[in-house]
Design an enzyme around this catalytic site. Structure first.
Site, mmCIF file in Angstrom:
data_model
loop_
_atom_site.group_PDB
_atom_site.id
_atom_site.type_symbol
_atom_site.label_atom_id
_atom_site.label_comp_id
_atom_site.label_asym_id
_atom_site.label_seq_id
_atom_site.Cartn_x
_atom_site.Cartn_y
_atom_site.Cartn_z
ATOM 1 N N SER A 255 0.828 -1.201 0.000
ATOM 2 C CA SER A 255 0.000 0.000 0.000
ATOM 3 C C SER A 255 0.864 1.253 0.000
ATOM 4 O O SER A 255 1.992 1.246 0.518
ATOM 5 C CB SER A 255 -0.891 -0.001 1.246
ATOM 6 O OG SER A 255 -1.513 1.246 1.427
ATOM 7 N N TYR B 243 -2.268 -0.131 9.916
ATOM 8 C CA TYR B 243 -2.479 -0.693 8.577
ATOM 9 C C TYR B 243 -1.199 -0.597 7.746
ATOM 10 O O TYR B 243 -0.740 -1.577 7.164
ATOM 11 C CB TYR B 243 -3.623 0.026 7.861
ATOM 12 C CG TYR B 243 -3.781 -0.388 6.413
ATOM 13 C CD1 TYR B 243 -4.251 -1.655 6.084
ATOM 14 C CD2 TYR B 243 -3.449 0.480 5.379
ATOM 15 C CE1 TYR B 243 -4.391 -2.040 4.760
ATOM 16 C CE2 TYR B 243 -3.586 0.107 4.057
ATOM 17 C CZ TYR B 243 -4.056 -1.153 3.753
ATOM 18 O OH TYR B 243 -4.178 -1.550 2.442
#
Length: 348
Positions: free
Chosen positions: A139, A164
């Site tokens: 990501s 995350y």
């Protein structure tokens, strides 16, 4: 073309990739936990488009079809290993993960289970039952506090802003260790704000469209000054399909001072997949207003914890490696999303 396991095929990117690879002649096996992080009905509708009879789904049962499907959790080591052993898989694309930056602040354990333990099981399965190439989702969140734009894959990614991003950074270094020790060719993909038809309801485009349609105000974070490298989903999956058949190779010449965050002597690589053209949040909202034919009511708010003001992907190395650069313009991508959205929700 070979047999490819795609984890997360009830998800947004996983669905589009499964459909593309099937059309290209791959034998696709889809895997998904089908959790309730967001609307399970949307996940089931994606599976229906893949030819899956969702009424027949039960945990651990393989459904045969044009695209095969099995409901499994990545944390279920025994069942995952059994799948690898029985299916003789050539390629793995791991897209299954607990998504969402802000949800990781509220429910951190969900991220450790899926994104760390689950990914470890994928790596172990690829070690025990060797594959030609492991491609996995990272990501843009790994860039964290880094504010030097555009983001390059060689930049520092040691300062994530939320759990995350930390789990995605962990995936990258875990993959490297397995590539180094066991020769597993692995490629990590740092996705930048993916959007498009059948997208996630927790993403900004979906939330904005819903609010505007209902004459409700939208929350414009960062006082409207945020920028994102919005990337259309069809560009994402096309890039994955091209990378899949080009696994990285060992290079003993890369050592010492030549080592960077995205280069190694191991068969390991990292790429940004972004549109290489950041768009201001207000411009994004204006494109959505034009597509809907309706103005939005706006609540201007401060940036949320764990979020960043701007993302911008340098994709030069991706373009050089596969001769492909995402190029869908935001207005075109939003128009395609709204076309799907109005049809799916039967909006006049």
């Amino acid at each position: 073309m070979g047999k490819v396991l795609i984890t997360g095929t009830a998800g947004f990117i996983g669905h589009h990739l499964a459909m593309l690879l099937n059309s290209l002649g791959y034998k696709v096996i889809g895997l998904d936990e089908i959790n309730d992080y967001y609307d399970v009905g949307l996940k089931q509708d994606r599976l229906r488009l893949q030819g899956i009879n969702v009424d027949d789904i039960s945990y651990g049962k393989m459904l045969q079809g044009k695209i095969d499907f099995i409901q499994l959790k990545l944390e279920d080591e025994e069942a995952l290993f059994s799948l690898f052993e029985s299916q003789k898989i050539d390629y793995v694309v791991n897209l299954a993960a607990q998504a969402g930056v802000r949800y990781s602040i509220e429910n951190p354990k969900a991220y450790l289970n899926s994104n760390i333990i689950g990914f470890l099981n994928i790596l172990e399965a690829c070690r025990k039952y060797p594959v030609k190439h492991l491609v996995y989702a990272s990501s843009s969140s790994v860039y964290g506090l880094n504010d030097k734009l555009p983001f390059k894959t060689s930049d520092c990614t040691d300062h994530p802003m939320a759990l995350y991003g930390a789990t995605k950074k962990s995936n990258e270094v875990m993959a490297h260790s397995y590539s180094h020790l066991y020769g597993i060719p692995s490629t990590g993909l740092r996705f930048f704000t993916v959007y498009g038809p059948l997208g996630r309801p927790d993403m900004a485009l979906f939330l904005f469209a819903e609010a505007i349609r209902k004459n409700e105000p939208i929350n414009v974070f960062g006082q409207g000054k945020m920028m994102r490298d919005f990337t259309y989903v069809a560009d994402i999956v096309m890039a994955i399909s091209k990378l899949l058949v080009k696994p990285p190779k060992r290079d003993s010449a890369i050592k010492g001072e030549k080592l960077t965050g995205n280069t190694s002597s191991a068969p390991y690589s990292i790429y940004n997949i972004g549109n290489n053209s950041p768009v201001g949040l207000m411009e994004y909202i204006e494109a959505l207003e034009e597509a809907l034919g309706k103005k939005a009511k706006k609540n201007f708010m401060d940036i949320q914890p764990g979020d960043v003001i701007a993302t911008y992907a340098n994709v030069d190395d991706l373009y050089e490696y596969i001769d492909f650069k995402p190029k869908t313009m935001v207005q075109d991508g939003i128009n395609k999303f709204i076309e799907w959205y109005t049809k799916y929700y039967k909006i006049e």
